[in-house]
Design a protein around this motif. Structure first.
Motif, PDB file in Angstrom:
ATOM      1  N   SER A  83      51.225  36.071  36.500  1.00  0.00           N
ATOM      2  CA  SER A  83      51.969  35.902  35.255  1.00  0.00           C
ATOM      3  C   SER A  83      51.433  36.739  34.102  1.00  0.00           C
ATOM      4  O   SER A  83      52.181  37.138  33.219  1.00  0.00           O
ATOM      5  CB  SER A  83      51.962  34.422  34.845  1.00  0.00           C
ATOM      6  OG  SER A  83      50.627  33.964  34.675  1.00  0.00           O
ATOM      7  N   HIS A  84      50.117  37.012  34.100  1.00  0.00           N
ATOM      8  CA  HIS A  84      49.495  37.701  32.971  1.00  0.00           C
ATOM      9  C   HIS A  84      48.205  38.345  33.453  1.00  0.00           C
ATOM     10  O   HIS A  84      47.603  37.897  34.438  1.00  0.00           O
ATOM     11  CB  HIS A  84      49.216  36.697  31.835  1.00  0.00           C
ATOM     12  CG  HIS A  84      48.827  37.341  30.550  1.00  0.00           C
ATOM     13  ND1 HIS A  84      47.524  37.666  30.244  1.00  0.00           N
ATOM     14  CD2 HIS A  84      49.569  37.726  29.478  1.00  0.00           C
ATOM     15  CE1 HIS A  84      47.472  38.216  29.035  1.00  0.00           C
ATOM     16  NE2 HIS A  84      48.702  38.258  28.546  1.00  0.00           N
ATOM     17  N   SER A  85      47.763  39.369  32.747  1.00  0.00           N
ATOM     18  CA  SER A  85      46.553  40.081  33.169  1.00  0.00           C
ATOM     19  C   SER A  85      45.321  39.177  33.171  1.00  0.00           C
ATOM     20  O   SER A  85      44.381  39.388  33.944  1.00  0.00           O
ATOM     21  CB  SER A  85      46.305  41.291  32.267  1.00  0.00           C
ATOM     22  OG  SER A  85      46.039  40.882  30.932  1.00  0.00           O
ATOM     23  N   THR A  86      45.304  38.149  32.312  1.00  0.00           N
ATOM     24  CA  THR A  86      44.133  37.266  32.268  1.00  0.00           C
ATOM     25  C   THR A  86      43.988  36.425  33.529  1.00  0.00           C
ATOM     26  O   THR A  86      42.901  35.924  33.817  1.00  0.00           O
ATOM     27  CB  THR A  86      44.212  36.325  31.048  1.00  0.00           C
ATOM     28  OG1 THR A  86      45.440  35.579  31.112  1.00  0.00           O
ATOM     29  CG2 THR A  86      44.169  37.107  29.747  1.00  0.00           C
ATOM     30  N   GLU A  87      45.085  36.284  34.283  1.00  0.00           N
ATOM     31  CA  GLU A  87      45.035  35.462  35.492  1.00  0.00           C
ATOM     32  C   GLU A  87      44.039  36.032  36.499  1.00  0.00           C
ATOM     33  O   GLU A  87      43.148  35.335  36.983  1.00  0.00           O
ATOM     34  CB  GLU A  87      46.425  35.352  36.102  1.00  0.00           C
ATOM     35  CG  GLU A  87      46.485  34.470  37.331  1.00  0.00           C
ATOM     36  CD  GLU A  87      47.906  34.188  37.800  1.00  0.00           C
ATOM     37  OE1 GLU A  87      48.059  33.701  38.935  1.00  0.00           O
ATOM     38  OE2 GLU A  87      48.851  34.463  37.039  1.00  0.00           O
ATOM     39  N   LEU A  88      44.191  37.321  36.824  1.00  0.00           N
ATOM     40  CA  LEU A  88      43.259  37.944  37.764  1.00  0.00           C
ATOM     41  C   LEU A  88      41.939  38.291  37.091  1.00  0.00           C
ATOM     42  O   LEU A  88      40.892  38.338  37.749  1.00  0.00           O
ATOM     43  CB  LEU A  88      43.872  39.195  38.383  1.00  0.00           C
ATOM     44  CG  LEU A  88      45.053  38.993  39.332  1.00  0.00           C
ATOM     45  CD1 LEU A  88      45.389  40.302  40.050  1.00  0.00           C
ATOM     46  CD2 LEU A  88      44.780  37.901  40.352  1.00  0.00           C
ATOM     47  N   ASN A  89      41.974  38.548  35.793  1.00  0.00           N
ATOM     48  CA  ASN A  89      40.741  38.882  35.096  1.00  0.00           C
ATOM     49  C   ASN A  89      39.756  37.716  35.153  1.00  0.00           C
ATOM     50  O   ASN A  89      38.559  37.902  35.408  1.00  0.00           O
ATOM     51  CB  ASN A  89      41.041  39.244  33.644  1.00  0.00           C
ATOM     52  CG  ASN A  89      40.036  40.224  33.067  1.00  0.00           C
ATOM     53  OD1 ASN A  89      39.858  41.315  33.608  1.00  0.00           O
ATOM     54  ND2 ASN A  89      39.378  39.841  31.996  1.00  0.00           N
ATOM     55  N   THR A  90      40.255  36.498  34.947  1.00  0.00           N
ATOM     56  CA  THR A  90      39.400  35.315  35.040  1.00  0.00           C
ATOM     57  C   THR A  90      38.847  35.155  36.449  1.00  0.00           C
ATOM     58  O   THR A  90      37.656  34.895  36.637  1.00  0.00           O
ATOM     59  CB  THR A  90      40.186  34.061  34.634  1.00  0.00           C
ATOM     60  OG1 THR A  90      40.569  34.165  33.268  1.00  0.00           O
ATOM     61  CG2 THR A  90      39.345  32.807  34.831  1.00  0.00           C
ATOM     62  N   LEU A  91      39.715  35.331  37.447  1.00  0.00           N
ATOM     63  CA  LEU A  91      39.266  35.238  38.838  1.00  0.00           C
ATOM     64  C   LEU A  91      38.183  36.268  39.111  1.00  0.00           C
ATOM     65  O   LEU A  91      37.171  35.981  39.772  1.00  0.00           O
ATOM     66  CB  LEU A  91      40.450  35.452  39.784  1.00  0.00           C
ATOM     67  CG  LEU A  91      40.111  35.573  41.272  1.00  0.00           C
ATOM     68  CD1 LEU A  91      39.390  34.331  41.776  1.00  0.00           C
ATOM     69  CD2 LEU A  91      41.377  35.834  42.083  1.00  0.00           C
ATOM     70  N   GLY A  92      38.374  37.484  38.623  1.00  0.00           N
ATOM     71  CA  GLY A  92      37.384  38.539  38.847  1.00  0.00           C
ATOM     72  C   GLY A  92      36.012  38.160  38.310  1.00  0.00           C
ATOM     73  O   GLY A  92      34.989  38.364  38.976  1.00  0.00           O
ATOM     74  N   TYR A  93      35.980  37.582  37.128  1.00  0.00           N
ATOM     75  CA  TYR A  93      34.687  37.207  36.543  1.00  0.00           C
ATOM     76  C   TYR A  93      34.068  36.002  37.246  1.00  0.00           C
ATOM     77  O   TYR A  93      32.847  35.899  37.342  1.00  0.00           O
ATOM     78  CB  TYR A  93      34.825  36.959  35.041  1.00  0.00           C
ATOM     79  CG  TYR A  93      34.794  38.259  34.254  1.00  0.00           C
ATOM     80  CD1 TYR A  93      33.612  39.003  34.170  1.00  0.00           C
ATOM     81  CD2 TYR A  93      35.932  38.754  33.634  1.00  0.00           C
ATOM     82  CE1 TYR A  93      33.574  40.210  33.486  1.00  0.00           C
ATOM     83  CE2 TYR A  93      35.905  39.955  32.945  1.00  0.00           C
ATOM     84  CZ  TYR A  93      34.721  40.677  32.872  1.00  0.00           C
ATOM     85  OH  TYR A  93      34.688  41.880  32.197  1.00  0.00           O
ATOM     86  N   VAL A  94      34.892  35.090  37.736  1.00  0.00           N
ATOM     87  CA  VAL A  94      34.357  33.985  38.534  1.00  0.00           C
ATOM     88  C   VAL A  94      33.641  34.535  39.771  1.00  0.00           C
ATOM     89  O   VAL A  94      32.520  34.118  40.100  1.00  0.00           O
ATOM     90  CB  VAL A  94      35.483  33.020  38.943  1.00  0.00           C
ATOM     91  CG1 VAL A  94      35.000  32.036  40.011  1.00  0.00           C
ATOM     92  CG2 VAL A  94      35.991  32.247  37.726  1.00  0.00           C
ATOM     93  N   LEU A  95      34.274  35.475  40.442  1.00  0.00           N
ATOM     94  CA  LEU A  95      33.670  36.081  41.630  1.00  0.00           C
ATOM     95  C   LEU A  95      32.431  36.895  41.266  1.00  0.00           C
ATOM     96  O   LEU A  95      31.413  36.856  41.966  1.00  0.00           O
ATOM     97  CB  LEU A  95      34.693  36.971  42.336  1.00  0.00           C
ATOM     98  CG  LEU A  95      35.846  36.228  43.020  1.00  0.00           C
ATOM     99  CD1 LEU A  95      36.967  37.200  43.388  1.00  0.00           C
ATOM    100  CD2 LEU A  95      35.360  35.505  44.266  1.00  0.00           C
ATOM    101  N   LEU A  96      32.508  37.621  40.166  1.00  0.00           N
ATOM    102  CA  LEU A  96      31.379  38.455  39.747  1.00  0.00           C
ATOM    103  C   LEU A  96      30.161  37.597  39.435  1.00  0.00           C
ATOM    104  O   LEU A  96      29.041  37.897  39.883  1.00  0.00           O
ATOM    105  CB  LEU A  96      31.784  39.276  38.520  1.00  0.00           C
ATOM    106  CG  LEU A  96      30.753  40.271  37.994  1.00  0.00           C
ATOM    107  CD1 LEU A  96      30.398  41.307  39.065  1.00  0.00           C
ATOM    108  CD2 LEU A  96      31.282  40.972  36.736  1.00  0.00           C
ATOM    109  N   ARG A  97      30.341  36.512  38.683  1.00  0.00           N
ATOM    110  CA  ARG A  97      29.206  35.651  38.337  1.00  0.00           C
ATOM    111  C   ARG A  97      28.669  34.898  39.547  1.00  0.00           C
ATOM    112  O   ARG A  97      27.526  34.444  39.539  1.00  0.00           O
ATOM    113  CB  ARG A  97      29.605  34.653  37.248  1.00  0.00           C
ATOM    114  CG  ARG A  97      30.123  35.273  35.957  1.00  0.00           C
ATOM    115  CD  ARG A  97      29.230  36.363  35.423  1.00  0.00           C
ATOM    116  NE  ARG A  97      29.778  36.933  34.191  1.00  0.00           N
ATOM    117  CZ  ARG A  97      29.624  38.195  33.827  1.00  0.00           C
ATOM    118  NH1 ARG A  97      28.918  39.023  34.572  1.00  0.00           N
ATOM    119  NH2 ARG A  97      30.156  38.642  32.699  1.00  0.00           N
ATOM    120  N   ALA A  98      29.495  34.787  40.579  1.00  0.00           N
ATOM    121  CA  ALA A  98      29.046  34.138  41.810  1.00  0.00           C
ATOM    122  C   ALA A  98      28.351  35.127  42.750  1.00  0.00           C
ATOM    123  O   ALA A  98      27.973  34.759  43.865  1.00  0.00           O
ATOM    124  CB  ALA A  98      30.227  33.488  42.522  1.00  0.00           C
TER     125      ALA A  98
END
Length: 297
Positions: free
Chosen positions: A209-224
């Protein structure tokens, strides 16, 4: 007397071991982390969640007929005590669950960290393997098998979403694009994902729906610590939202962390193409170009 004192110390230590874990955010606010009980939510540091009036939400006068279908259901709730959506939807969910005549012993709660280092993680990695990228997330299961979830907020309204879950017709949860992206990363090797990249980008495009949707997922994976998976997510986002400077900024960040300096420079240059005065992109480019000069010397 010494034996009594020793027993007292052991008793106090045992009490402390069961105490709710907390941590301080950068702004010095105390928040919960790890497993938390209903009683701790209702009566602890965040009791005001349940005392604040909520004029936009009403409870049923009688238990709905479909509620008994959930008697054999477990619900794991991942939340953040720092999160406005958690305050809204965890309280509404818990109050509705009780009003529907369901047992709160069927529910379990895990509070996740905020912040860069442990972004949406639990102290004992309680979220590991659960695909948690938004909070709150409500995971419904029977005999250990997930069959539905609500991500961050109901899609229709809480009563309708719960009724559909109870009747065996759960609606697709919010953030379907991020959910599909995570499922793709879990089901296929990264090389295979890129080999069929056009198809996967098109599939995700229909859901996101919006660029923040995958952006948030990306940072969750990155911090993990999932650098390669985060890179795929950020890369896909630059195709889906190619004119959004933030997608290129995030991709530049993960490329720099992966040591791909030249590619990171190109990504930050794209940020400046859309937002010439972007301070972060300018600062990162100065650092990366300095690294590149040292490599070439």
């Amino acid at each position: 007397m010494m034996r009594f004192n020793t027993l007292l110390v052991l008793f106090l230590l045992s009490l402390n071991s069961f105490a709710q874990q907390t941590y301080l955010t950068e702004d010095k606010v105390t928040h919960y982390c790890g497993p938390v009980t209903e009683a701790e939510l209702r009566n602890g540091a965040f009791a005001e969640w349940f005392t604040d009036e909520d004029p936009d939400f009403t409870l049923p006068d009688t238990a709905p007929a479909w509620a008994s279908n959930l008697n054999d259901t477990r619900v794991e709730v991942f939340l953040g005590t720092w999160c406005r959506d958690s305050k809204t939807w965890v309280t509404r969910f818990l109050n509705y669950w009780e009003a529907a005549g369901l047992d709160t012993d069927q529910l379990s709660f895990v509070a996740l960290y905020n912040g860069d280092e442990k972004y949406k993680q639990g102290p004992a990695a309680e979220e590991k393997g659960r695909n948690i990228h938004r909070v709150p997330t409500f995971i419904f299961s029977r005999e250990g098998e997930e069959f539905a979830r609500i991500v961050e907020h109901p899609v229709t309204d809480l009563e309708t979403d719960l009724a559909q879950i109870a009747l065996g017709h759960p609606v697709r949860p919010a953030y379907a694009g991020a959910n599909a992206m995570w499922e793709l990363l879990d089901s296929q090797p990264i090389d295979s994902i890129y080999a069929h990249g056009n198809k996967h980008v098109n599939d995700i495009y229909r859901l996101v729906s919006h660029s923040t949707e995958l952006n948030t997922l990306g940072y969750v994976l990155l911090r993990a610590g999932e650098l390669n998976k985060a890179s795929v997510v950020f890369h896909f986002n630059t195709f889906l939202f190619r004119y959004d400077p933030n997608t290129h900024d995030s991709y530049g960040e993960v490329l720099a962390l992966a040591g791909k300096t030249e590619a990171a420079i190109k990504s930050y240059e794209k940020v400046l193409a859309f937002k010439p005065e972007d301070e972060n992109a300018l600062a990162q480019l100065a650092v990366l170009r300095g690294k590149l000069e040292k490599i070439e010397e």
